[in-house]
Design a protein around this motif. Structure first.
Motif, PDB file in Angstrom:
ATOM      1  N   ASP A  90      90.943  -6.361  32.972  1.00 60.42           N
ATOM      2  CA  ASP A  90      91.722  -5.143  32.742  1.00 60.42           C
ATOM      3  C   ASP A  90      93.155  -5.515  32.411  1.00 60.42           C
ATOM      4  O   ASP A  90      93.652  -6.555  32.836  1.00 60.42           O
ATOM      5  N   ASP A  92      95.826  -3.709  33.274  1.00 63.79           N
ATOM      6  CA  ASP A  92      96.813  -3.023  34.121  1.00 63.79           C
ATOM      7  C   ASP A  92      97.258  -3.882  35.299  1.00 63.79           C
ATOM      8  O   ASP A  92      97.830  -3.380  36.257  1.00 63.79           O
ATOM      9  N   GLN A  94      95.572  -5.128  37.555  1.00 57.33           N
ATOM     10  CA  GLN A  94      94.758  -4.993  38.767  1.00 57.33           C
ATOM     11  C   GLN A  94      93.778  -6.160  38.870  1.00 57.33           C
ATOM     12  O   GLN A  94      93.189  -6.401  39.906  1.00 57.33           O
ATOM     13  N   ARG A 196      98.057  -0.373  40.639  1.00 57.67           N
ATOM     14  CA  ARG A 196      98.423  -0.340  39.242  1.00 57.67           C
ATOM     15  C   ARG A 196      99.939  -0.382  39.116  1.00 57.67           C
ATOM     16  O   ARG A 196     100.639   0.300  39.850  1.00 57.67           O
TER      17      ARG A 196
HETATM   18 MG    MG Z   1      92.789  -0.411  36.818  1.00 58.93          MG
END
Ligand code: MG
Ligand code: UDP
Length: 306
Positions: A90, A92, A94, A196
């Motif tokens: 991902d 973001d 994370q 996030r």
């Molecule tokens: Mg995420």
């Protein structure tokens, strides 16, 4: 070190891109390609990637013609990956880039696939967590393909695995199931998912439920079996009840029985509709697959052939 492809699906992640690039820079060498897949972002995501790409030829980007969803965006990236080691993660933050060296080490040790699992997530609400666990319990109970609970779409694998996954032509993708179905030598790492940095999750409760149902129907037809079994049991019971009713009639014991009648009608009607609906879901799935539409369309690209 072998050539690495890092695939990063992005949907409205403009604020996260620079931070992500900085963090990735700390753990990736020059022989790495970063394939951003802009999944129809409405914000400045594509422009931000463009800016980065001007200063770094390792940055590549596919821009999809609209939002095709996380799973299709991952597939688009995989179809263009040229590395010997491929990473899906991902954008973001994370999925911590700091875990990458450990993942590469596992591939180096001879594993074909490195799966990751969230140890904890700071910002997942308890209701979402509860339903997520319930889903994994359910799918593992009814499907032969076992899926690790809390599995993340954060993995590293070699070309053997990539080529296997690219053979899956289904439209309705559930990659967690596919990566588990294919086999190969795999190992699991756990990580702490931070909150996030910017923006908010694109997985609402409804999208999660949709993904869960997609996973269930993609990897098991047991729901149909259960409907069949339940229907058979109910038919047997109806036969027994019919015999009893006939006997009672000949003995002259029958009385007007509204309650028992309406209950029987409701139960039978309800289960029939349920079973038909379930059948419909699988037929709809066949319908989607039979159209063989493209999984995504590319509108634009940077440093990569469309
Ligand atoms: Mg995420
Ligand atoms: N994403 C995407 N298309 C979508 C939804 C999400 O490419 O339709 C990307 C998103 O930008 C992020 C990743 O998929 O990089 C995971 O999404 P998100 O962080 O919203 O999911 P969560 O971590 O909340 O499960």
């Amino acid at each position: 070190m072998p050539k690495t492809s890092i695939i990063l699906p992005v949907f409205n992640e403009a604020e996260n891109i620079h931070l992500l690039y900085e963090d990735l820079g700390k753990v990736c060498n020059t022989d790495t390609e970063f394939i951003f897949v802009d999944d129809g972002s409405k914000d400045n995501t594509f422009r931000e990637i463009h800016k980065l790409a001007e200063g770094d030829p390792r940055i590549k980007c596919l821009s999809l013609s609209r939002n095709f969803g996380h799973q299709n965006a991952l597939m688009a990236g995989m179809e263009k990956a040229s590395g010997d080691v491929i990473v899906l993660m991902d954008a973001d933050l994370q999925h911590p880039p700091a875990l990458l060296p450990e993942m590469f080490q596992k591939i180096d040790d001879g594993f074909d696939l490195v799966i990751t699992k969230r140890k904890s997530t700071v910002d997942i609400n308890p209701i979402k967590q509860f339903f997520s666990l319930l889903f994994y319990k359910f799918i593992n109970a009814i499907s032969e393909t076992k899926i690790e609970p809390k599995a993340a779409d954060f993995r590293a694998f070699n070309r053997k695995v990539l080529e296997s996954v690219l053979q899956f032509k289904e439209r309705d993708l559930f990659l967690r199931g596919i990566f588990s179905w294919i086999g190969f030598r795999s190992t699991t790492l756990t990580f702490d998912a931070p909150a996030r940095q910017f923006g908010k999750t694109k997985y609402s409760f409804a999208t999660m439920m949709r993904l869960a149902w997609k996973g269930t129907t993609s990897f098991s037809f047991k729901p149909l079996r259960i409907a069949l079994l339940f229907g058979s049991l109910l038919s047997l019971a109806s036969f027994a009840f019919g015999a009893y009713a006939l006997l009672a009639y000949f003995r002259g014991e029958t009385i007007p029985g509204w309650a028992s009648l309406i209950i029987a009608v409701m139960i039978l009607g309800g289960t029939q509709l349920l079973a038909i609906g379930l059948l419909g879901e699988y037929i709809a799935k066949l319908f989607t697959e039979s159209k063989k539409r493209p999984r995504y369309l590319i509108k634009d690209s940077i440093n990569i052939e469309k």
